[in-house]
Design an enzyme around this catalytic site. Structure first.
Site, short mmCIF file in Angstrom:
data_model
loop_
_atom_site.label_atom_id
_atom_site.label_comp_id
_atom_site.label_asym_id
_atom_site.label_seq_id
_atom_site.Cartn_x
_atom_site.Cartn_y
_atom_site.Cartn_z
N SER A 1 0.84 -1.20 0.00
CA SER A 1 0.00 0.00 0.00
C SER A 1 0.87 1.24 0.00
O SER A 1 2.10 1.16 0.09
CB SER A 1 -0.91 0.01 1.24
OG SER A 1 -0.13 0.07 2.42
N GLY A 2 0.22 2.38 -0.09
CA GLY A 2 0.88 3.67 0.11
C GLY A 2 2.00 3.97 -0.85
O GLY A 2 1.93 3.69 -2.06
N ILE A 3 3.06 4.55 -0.31
CA ILE A 3 4.18 5.02 -1.12
C ILE A 3 4.84 3.88 -1.88
O ILE A 3 5.16 4.00 -3.07
CB ILE A 3 5.18 5.78 -0.24
CG1 ILE A 3 4.55 7.09 0.25
CG2 ILE A 3 6.47 6.06 -1.01
CD1 ILE A 3 5.37 7.80 1.30
N VAL B 1 2.81 12.82 4.06
CA VAL B 1 2.21 12.39 2.80
C VAL B 1 0.87 11.74 3.11
O VAL B 1 0.74 10.96 4.06
CB VAL B 1 3.13 11.39 2.07
CG1 VAL B 1 2.47 10.87 0.80
CG2 VAL B 1 4.47 12.04 1.74
N TYR C 1 11.11 7.38 15.85
CA TYR C 1 10.96 7.32 14.40
C TYR C 1 12.08 8.08 13.70
O TYR C 1 12.70 7.59 12.75
CB TYR C 1 9.60 7.89 14.01
CG TYR C 1 9.31 7.90 12.53
CD1 TYR C 1 9.03 6.72 11.85
CD2 TYR C 1 9.30 9.10 11.82
CE1 TYR C 1 8.76 6.74 10.49
CE2 TYR C 1 9.02 9.11 10.46
CZ TYR C 1 8.75 7.93 9.80
OH TYR C 1 8.49 7.94 8.45
N ASP D 1 7.74 -10.78 7.09
CA ASP D 1 7.66 -10.18 8.42
C ASP D 1 8.98 -9.50 8.73
O ASP D 1 9.96 -10.15 9.11
CB ASP D 1 7.34 -11.25 9.47
CG ASP D 1 7.27 -10.68 10.88
OD1 ASP D 1 7.30 -9.44 11.03
OD2 ASP D 1 7.20 -11.48 11.83
N LYS E 1 15.03 6.76 11.01
CA LYS E 1 15.13 7.31 9.66
C LYS E 1 16.49 7.99 9.45
O LYS E 1 17.06 7.92 8.35
CB LYS E 1 14.00 8.31 9.41
CG LYS E 1 12.64 7.63 9.24
CD LYS E 1 12.63 6.68 8.05
CE LYS E 1 11.27 6.08 7.80
NZ LYS E 1 11.25 5.20 6.60
#
Length: 254
Positions: free
Chosen positions: A18-20, A191, A158, A66, A162
């Site tokens: 999904s998503g980006i 986003v 987070y 996973d 990153k």
């Protein structure tokens, strides 16, 4: 329908359910790249992404992995390279987040974010490099975050994971560049995708706190991120490596 600037390229995309990640995979497929998609927990989402890619006339398949056990990232790259019979592009898009206050972050959350966001990208990139270095070419694209470049309350865990990806980008660009590889990173602001999209739509305070920090007063869309990703790995962008490309509406410009 296949054809385009990535025709014949073999790509592995993590976080593709999904998503980006899904948007990047489909954009690459629209330009002729064959796709191996690594999803997380949603078999339905993974199949939808695979079908979207295959609709462009390219080879497309994938599997669920996973990544709370980061060593599975090496397995997914191996299986993707075996499916393709080689590897030209790796996109490290899989990720998770925890936006708790620093003093409230549990040990389990810390382990999970480092496994999925940082260590998985490390192991996947290492496995990709083992394929790409002997052939003398390849592109590794990290999906980072503006949170890896500046501090924000409740983003400490987070942001640190990153920032690890950003540092990995720079180190790999230096080490692997002489072997013909390009390594870059896209660092996004908010986003409208996945969990962030849900929070923006359902949490007015979160929406207000984020929109007021974006100079252009708008959020990114997955399709825009995918277009930038396509440019970064395209043949016309041969001279870029080690770049942290900020796609954040100007958040980190100040």
């Amino acid at each position: 329908m296949a054809g385009g600037i990535l025709e014949g390229k073999k790509a592995v995309v993590t976080g593709g359910s999904s998503g980006i990640g899904a948007s990047i995979a489909e954009r690459f497929a629209s330009e002729g790249a064959d796709i191996w998609m690594a999803g997380g927990s949603s078999a339905e989402g993974l199949q939808k992404s695979i079908d979207s890619c295959a609709a462009h006339g390219v080879k497309a398949s994938g599997a669920l992995y996973d990544l709370s056990d980061s060593r599975n990232a090496a397995t997914l790259v191996k299986e993707g390279a075996e499916y393709h019979g080689g590897l030209d592009i790796l996109v490290n898009s899989a990720g998770t987040r925890n936006l708790s206050a620093f003093v409230d972050i549990e040990d389990e959350a810390t382990d999970l974010l480092f496994e999925v966001n940082a260590k998985s990208a490390f192991f996947a990139s290492r496995e990709a490099a083992r394929v790409m270095v002997p052939q003398g070419s390849g592109h590794i694209l990290m999906i980072g975050s503006d949170a890896g470049e500046h501090g924000t309350p409740n983003f400490s865990l987070y942001g640190v994971t990153k920032a690890t990806m950003h540092a990995l980008t720079k180190n790999l660009a230096i080490e692997l560049g002489p072997s013909g590889l390009r390594v870059n990173c896209m660092a996004m602001g908010p986003v409208r995708s996945g969990r962030v999209k849900e929070m923006l739509e359902n949490d007015p305070e979160f929406y207000k706190s984020r929109i007021n920090k974006i100079p252009i007063r708008d959020f990114g869309l997955p399709e825009h991120i995918a277009d930038t990703a396509l440019f970064i790995v395209s043949p016309s962008n041969n001279f870029m490596s080690g770049a942290i490309v900020m796609i954040d509406g100007g958040i980190t410009a100040g």
